[in-house]
Enzyme design. Sequence first.
Site, PDB file in Angstrom:
ATOM      1  N   THR A  70       0.828  -1.204   0.000  1.00 43.74           N
ATOM      2  CA  THR A  70       0.000   0.000   0.000  1.00 43.74           C
ATOM      3  C   THR A  70       0.863   1.253   0.000  1.00 43.74           C
ATOM      4  O   THR A  70       0.570   2.225  -0.709  1.00 43.74           O
ATOM      5  CB  THR A  70      -0.934   0.004   1.227  1.00 43.74           C
ATOM      6  OG1 THR A  70      -1.777  -1.146   1.185  1.00 43.74           O
ATOM      7  CG2 THR A  70      -1.789   1.254   1.251  1.00 43.74           C
ATOM      8  N   THR A  96       1.657  -7.106   7.150  1.00 44.29           N
ATOM      9  CA  THR A  96       2.217  -8.277   7.815  1.00 44.29           C
ATOM     10  C   THR A  96       3.618  -8.002   8.337  1.00 44.29           C
ATOM     11  O   THR A  96       3.921  -8.191   9.514  1.00 44.29           O
ATOM     12  CB  THR A  96       2.260  -9.471   6.855  1.00 44.29           C
ATOM     13  OG1 THR A  96       0.940  -9.756   6.404  1.00 44.29           O
ATOM     14  CG2 THR A  96       2.839 -10.697   7.548  1.00 44.29           C
ATOM     15  N   GLU A 277       5.590  -6.690  -4.550  1.00 42.60           N
ATOM     16  CA  GLU A 277       4.886  -6.967  -5.803  1.00 42.60           C
ATOM     17  C   GLU A 277       5.764  -7.844  -6.698  1.00 42.60           C
ATOM     18  O   GLU A 277       6.809  -7.416  -7.167  1.00 42.60           O
ATOM     19  CB  GLU A 277       4.551  -5.662  -6.528  1.00 42.60           C
ATOM     20  CG  GLU A 277       3.776  -5.842  -7.821  1.00 42.60           C
ATOM     21  CD  GLU A 277       2.377  -6.408  -7.616  1.00 42.60           C
ATOM     22  OE1 GLU A 277       1.878  -7.075  -8.541  1.00 42.60           O
ATOM     23  OE2 GLU A 277       1.807  -6.190  -6.532  1.00 42.60           O
TER      24      GLU A 277
END
Length: 306
Positions: A70, A96, A277
């Site tokens: 994010t 996390t 990613e």
Amino acid sequence: MPTIRIILHGKAAGDARVRTAVHTLRKDGRDVEVRVTWEPGDAARLTAEAVGDAGAGKIDCIIAGGGDGTINEVFGAAYTSGLPAACSLGVLPLGTANDFAHATGVPVKDLTAALQLAASAKPRWIDVGLLNGKLFINLVSGGFGSRVTVETDPVLKRRLGGLAYVLTGISRFAELSANRGSFRAEGFSWEGRFVALAIGNGRQAGGGVPLCPDALLDDGFLDLVILPELDHAARLDAFSRLLKEGAGGIRAEVVTARSSWIEYEAEGDLNVNLDGEPSLAKRFRVECRRRVLPVRLGESGLLSSA
């Protein structure tokens, strides 16, 4: 007083800690707005809208509420949308691993304190990295470490946090294979077989493993760390020390460089991970853009004294 706007990952919308943090800041007199993501692309779209409002003087801080992915999406959209100098970015850590937040002194276990920091700290201008034009804030990993990130069970991550990456790495260790590629940077070239690589604007990934222990967020350089192929016994020892001590524990085995740009080329695909990613690449060019984003962070060795 201008408004703070939080771009909040949809999974955290029901988190009572977030509501408490927002209510606390509102009681302190700050105007706080929350925009919640629903589907892929929302964070970038909502950030672009916030940048537009910042340009009109309505917002003075845009906060990424979520994990490292994010932060990447919000900060990246702010950069490409032309964030005004009068508006800063902040972090509300809800992921996390929260590697970027941990490394930059953001209170990960106290969301109210994290939000207060984002609302009031003096902005520091940080670098960003671009891999084939795609922005990253923290770190690029390649090879085995990137595979581990992709293959770690999301349920395990929710239960164990960063430890889940360690357990997955151990369970996949027998499958570890080397890649072959060539690297170029300022005053540096290397070619050979390697197990893993990291390119750091920040220092740590995988739940707190310092892969680029000497990196700085605002020096205009990226740190490259390459772990060459080792025989099986040496590989196991190096992997164990890497998990316990980070790259600093295997300095004798790794190849390092520091440069404002790095190029990689190979015949086969390499697993690459940008701030969480995953992707595949046969070749890439990474470039550093110096001090282009104002971010409100905590006390951290990642920031120079200048």
